[in-house]
Design an enzyme around this catalytic site. Structure first.
Site, PDB file in Angstrom:
ATOM      1  CD  GLU A   1      -5.540  -2.673  -6.716  1.00  0.00           C
ATOM      2  OE1 GLU A   1      -6.718  -2.827  -6.341  1.00  0.00           O
ATOM      3  OE2 GLU A   1      -4.616  -3.438  -6.367  1.00  0.00           O
TER       4      GLU A   1
ATOM      5  CG  ASP B   1      -4.118  -0.584  -3.911  1.00  0.00           C
ATOM      6  OD1 ASP B   1      -4.434   0.458  -4.524  1.00  0.00           O
ATOM      7  OD2 ASP B   1      -4.949  -1.324  -3.347  1.00  0.00           O
TER       8      ASP B   1
ATOM      9  CE  LYS C   1     -10.892  -4.488  -3.889  1.00  0.00           C
ATOM     10  NZ  LYS C   1     -10.450  -3.357  -3.025  1.00  0.00           N
TER      11      LYS C   1
ATOM     12  CE  LYS D   1      -4.144  -1.896   0.339  1.00  0.00           C
ATOM     13  NZ  LYS D   1      -5.206  -1.690  -0.669  1.00  0.00           N
TER      14      LYS D   1
ATOM     15  CG  ASP E   1     -10.012  -1.295  -5.931  1.00  0.00           C
ATOM     16  OD1 ASP E   1     -11.212  -1.614  -6.031  1.00  0.00           O
ATOM     17  OD2 ASP E   1      -9.383  -1.439  -4.870  1.00  0.00           O
TER      18      ASP E   1
END
EC number: 5.1.1.-
Length: 327
Positions: free
Chosen positions: A200, A174, A245, A148, A223
């Site tokens: 991402e 991400d 998701k 992250k 995302d």
């Protein structure tokens, strides 16, 4: 039909940090549908950045209970509720109940091949470079790591520290909307230097068109910028990969259709998670069978799990039949 709705609080093992957010506990909505001595279960965390949270999900489901009681199917469910956590939990519970009433596993009902263990990324939340490198070392079984980023100016050092600790591992990053065109451009040489294989969601929601300003030598995944099928076409040419998701798109039914739609538009496909126990990851694991990239490590970030549960070995996620969805 008997319907049970409950909200369960779960703690994380460590504070889990992403850009602009720290998570130490999370609530999940659990839906249980029972008929003829069989029960189907579904779980959802919702989507926080859309204010889709468990307390708002229960009224959504209660509003359509009459339709459920008269025999609503999944197709009608996808009309009555928008893409959201409530629809996800209810859709997955309906799949499992149908499987148990039919005596066939969900994968068979869905027309899928027998599922197999799949390689997953293991996620490391934002922290100091030293702590993230230590976590990378502790995740010794992982073949793929996802870091992250926070956009606070320290991401390059975090990335270099993890790469030094795990020179052999596949690396993705991400940003969770935390970068700008300028800060992302500055990071490109470091991404290349460290062999990053996937970036991402670098930019904020609403800035998707600015992706065209970036000269990125690695694949980029959408995302937060993509929730459901209707979002796909506007992202063609801007992103390479779509992160599906179940909480975002509203369940296993829509996720399977979304994978096919994304392929038809030329995207690679990733399956992700909004944390969750094995009850929410098992349906996603079925979608993972058809994906290029898999991010289903959510239960490892929680202080406990269901029993029986998914398990992880040799960098792969395994889902025994009895966890969810068996006939």
């Amino acid at each position: 039909m008997q319907v049970k709705l409950s909200i369960e609080p779960w703690q994380t093992v460590h504070p889990f940090r992403i850009s602009g957010l720290e998570i130490t506990a999370i609530d999940f909505l659990v839906v249980e549908l029972s008929r003829d001595g069989r029960t189907g279960r579904g779980e959802a965390a919702g989507v926080g950045y859309r204010n889709d949270l468990p307390p708002t999900m229960i009224p959504q489901i209660e509003a359509i209970l009459p339709a459920l009681e008269r025999g609503m199917d999944r197709e009608e469910l996808n009309i009555l509720l928008p893409a959201c956590g409530a629809r996800n939990a209810l859709d997955c519970a309906m799949w499992e109940l149908e499987a148990r009433l039919a005596g066939r596993p969900v994968w068979s009902l869905a027309g899928l091949e027998p599922p197999r263990p799949v390689e997953t990324v293991f996620t490391i939340g934002v922290d100091t470079p030293e702590t993230m490198a230590l976590r990378a070392t502790e995740l010794s079984q992982a073949r793929r790591l996802k870091l992250k980023f926070s956009g606070d100016g320290g991401d390059a050092e975090r990335l270099r520290a993890v790469r030094a600790a795990r020179p052999e591992v596949w690396l993705g990053v991400d940003a969770n909307r935390g970068l700008t065109v300028a800060s992302c451009t500055e990071l490109v040489p470091v991404l290349v230097e460290c062999g990053v294989a996937l970036l991402e969601q670098p930019l904020a929601l609403g800035q998707e068109a600015q992706m065209a300003l970036l000269d990125l030598p690695i694949p980029v995944a959408a995302d937060e910028s993509v929730q459901e099928i209707v979002d796909l076409e506007r992202l063609v040419g801007l992103f390479d990969i779509i992160n599906i998701k179940l909480d975002k798109c509203g369940g296993l039914t829509h996720a399977l259709a979304m994978e096919r739609a994304a392929r038809a538009l030329g995207f690679q496909v990733m399956i992700g998670n909004m944390l969750g126990t094995s009850w929410s990851h098992a349906p996603a694991w079925l979608v993972a069978q058809r994906c290029d990239h898999v991010d289903l490590d959510g239960p490892t970030l929680l202080r406990g799990d269901r029993e029986p549960a998914l398990f992880y070995s040799d960098g792969k996620v395994h889902c025994p039949d009895q966890v969810w969805g068996s006939g």
